[in-house]
Design a protein around this motif. Sequence first.
Motif, PDB file in Angstrom:
ATOM      1  N   VAL A 147       0.842  -1.192  -0.116  1.00 37.10           N
ATOM      2  CA  VAL A 147       0.059  -0.049  -0.068  1.00 37.10           C
ATOM      3  C   VAL A 147       0.961   1.303   0.060  1.00 37.10           C
ATOM      4  N   ARG A 148       0.552   2.073  -1.031  1.00 33.86           N
ATOM      5  CA  ARG A 148       1.407   3.357  -1.143  1.00 33.86           C
ATOM      6  C   ARG A 148       0.509   4.456  -1.482  1.00 33.86           C
ATOM      7  N   ASN A 149       0.429   5.458  -0.576  1.00 36.89           N
ATOM      8  CA  ASN A 149      -0.631   6.521  -0.958  1.00 36.89           C
ATOM      9  C   ASN A 149      -1.836   5.984  -0.925  1.00 36.89           C
ATOM     10  N   GLY A 150      -2.181   4.967  -0.215  1.00 37.78           N
ATOM     11  CA  GLY A 150      -3.553   4.627   0.086  1.00 37.78           C
ATOM     12  C   GLY A 150      -3.984   3.735  -1.002  1.00 37.78           C
ATOM     13  N   LYS A 151      -2.923   3.301  -2.099  1.00 39.49           N
ATOM     14  CA  LYS A 151      -3.393   2.486  -3.175  1.00 39.49           C
ATOM     15  C   LYS A 151      -2.572   1.212  -3.084  1.00 39.49           C
ATOM     16  N   ARG A 152      -3.033   0.062  -3.224  1.00 37.28           N
ATOM     17  CA  ARG A 152      -2.525  -1.184  -3.197  1.00 37.28           C
ATOM     18  C   ARG A 152      -1.934  -1.352  -4.658  1.00 37.28           C
ATOM     19  N   MET A 153      -0.402  -1.609  -4.691  1.00 35.55           N
ATOM     20  CA  MET A 153       0.049  -1.780  -5.921  1.00 35.55           C
ATOM     21  C   MET A 153       1.281  -2.919  -5.739  1.00 35.55           C
ATOM     22  N   PRO A 154       1.355  -3.634  -7.160  1.00 34.71           N
ATOM     23  CA  PRO A 154       2.502  -4.577  -7.023  1.00 34.71           C
ATOM     24  C   PRO A 154       3.874  -4.029  -7.036  1.00 34.71           C
ATOM     25  N   VAL A 155       4.703  -4.474  -6.274  1.00 30.42           N
ATOM     26  CA  VAL A 155       6.226  -4.016  -6.238  1.00 30.42           C
ATOM     27  C   VAL A 155       6.945  -5.380  -6.196  1.00 30.42           C
TER      28      VAL A 155
END
Length: 199
Positions: free
Chosen positions: A66-74
């Motif tokens: 979770v980055r800046n309130g958004k779930r993203m693949p890293v």
Amino acid sequence: MDESYKSIRANTKTADEVSSIAKKRELLQWFVMRDLKRSNAKFPAYKLLEDLKIEYFTPMVWKLVVRNGKRMPVEVPFMQDLLFVHDSRKVLDPIVERTNTLQYRFLKDGYRTPMTVRDADMERFIKAVEATNNPCFYSPKEITPDMLGRLVRIIGGPLDGYIGRLLKVRGARIKRLLVELPSLITVAVEVMPDYVEFV
């Protein structure tokens, strides 16, 4: 005067050649290292090595964060504290000295001998990882005897000649070959059933 100058040039060239030969002979090894930074660190050790143009390998996996309130693949290291670095002690020692979060892993021999992996074993492992789109990594503690399937040889394809055990998973349709760096990490890579020969 001209002859003397030529002699100096000849000796300088010889010294340069000797230096070049010495560098080539300097022992490059795959050192097993650890990165003590937290998993969410912005500048992990492998990025430092990348910037320094030092060859390294760390098994990577995709995770949702979770980055800046958004779930993203890293893409992140599978094991934060496991890093393989290919260079000499002469190059790596000063980097380790000035980077308190980067350390050698040592053998338990009482002499603080840095742990290394043979070139052939490392190349075999990297080739296996790169041969599949979805490698599955396991730490040594995760591999249990009931996961070890039959011993096989791979005939054809990118892993031609590999010998190892199949990953035994009940109900799985995909065949996966286990390739390990003993006591460090194991990867399960997909293999075509047509390439599998039981040993």
